[in-house]
Design an enzyme around this catalytic site. Sequence first.
Site, short mmCIF file in Angstrom:
data_model
loop_
_atom_site.label_atom_id
_atom_site.label_comp_id
_atom_site.label_asym_id
_atom_site.label_seq_id
_atom_site.Cartn_x
_atom_site.Cartn_y
_atom_site.Cartn_z
N SER A 103 0.94 -0.85 0.10
CA SER A 103 -0.15 0.07 0.25
C SER A 103 0.95 0.92 0.47
O SER A 103 1.61 1.62 -1.06
CB SER A 103 -0.71 0.09 1.35
OG SER A 103 -1.86 0.70 1.50
N MET A 104 1.10 2.43 1.09
CA MET A 104 1.85 3.05 1.41
C MET A 104 2.79 2.60 1.06
O MET A 104 3.93 3.50 0.85
CB MET A 104 1.13 3.80 2.61
CG MET A 104 2.62 5.30 2.33
SD MET A 104 2.18 6.45 3.86
CE MET A 104 2.93 5.10 5.02
N ASP A 134 -10.25 -5.63 -4.05
CA ASP A 134 -9.15 -4.58 -3.00
C ASP A 134 -10.48 -3.39 -2.38
O ASP A 134 -10.05 -3.14 -3.54
CB ASP A 134 -7.81 -3.33 -3.63
CG ASP A 134 -7.06 -3.25 -2.49
OD1 ASP A 134 -7.88 -2.83 -1.63
OD2 ASP A 134 -5.81 -3.15 -2.98
N HIS A 180 -6.73 -6.16 0.15
CA HIS A 180 -5.70 -5.38 0.54
C HIS A 180 -4.49 -5.61 0.48
O HIS A 180 -3.41 -6.09 0.51
CB HIS A 180 -6.15 -4.06 1.11
CG HIS A 180 -4.88 -3.18 0.88
ND1 HIS A 180 -4.72 -2.79 -0.07
CD2 HIS A 180 -4.23 -2.30 2.01
CE1 HIS A 180 -3.92 -1.25 0.05
NE2 HIS A 180 -3.67 -1.43 1.37
#
Length: 270
Positions: free
Chosen positions: A102-103, A211, A240
Amino acid sequence: MTAPPGSTIAAERPASALTFDAPSEVGVLLLHGITGSPAAWRPIAEQLIADGTAVRVPLLPGHGTVWQDLNAATWADWRTAAARELADLRGRHSAVVVAGLSMGGALALELAAAAPAGDREGALGEIFGLVLVNPALRVDSPLRTALPLLQHLVPSVAAIGNDIELPDQDEVAYPRTPLRAIASMQRGQRSLLQRLWRITVPTVICQSGTDNVVGPWSARQLRARLAGPVRTVSLRRSRHVATLDYDASLVLTEIRRMRDAAADSPRSRP
């Protein structure tokens, strides 16, 4: 799991940082997502450690405490923390593989965009490749356009953590999503998008079939903008946080493949 010599595994504190030093030719840096923690990477990290691989899983600034602390952290803080871990690995190993969720995937790209290709000054090893798990290059939320204003009016919104299909998994994420932190991430993502063309290292995108946090837009941007070879791996049974989901073994396989390719590459030789 018993902590191997040189590691700081704390099974009773899954959200804590994890460090394992080993004389492996390649080091691996694993970066978690916003509001999450190193717990998202811990099972995969432990498998890599069992292989004898040097691993870093930092706890990014503002995480691992209370969600209010995250509103005091910024993209620059997370980037600096990730770069510090990368510098340590580069000083110890001939090459480094960076993986991010993710980030954390965006931060991995940030590190690769900032590193000059073929930088082999002194004993520093280069970033050989990236493994990105549902990387986030924009805020996929109806609040996206309102964030610059909303961050000053609303401290937090509902949680985005633990989007996992496999039962009884926990990435130890915050129960709220701090908006000032999300707005800072958004600014960092926008800047990063303009520099993706600088990234020439091999990149694997591990993309979940379902997701609820990051949509397919980010992966499309990467395939269109990255200058190096890009390969996509479908995680059909995961959501996710795929590092803790049904397809976690596929993510581990891709990291191992990238690590082994780095070890075999002439570019990783001193």
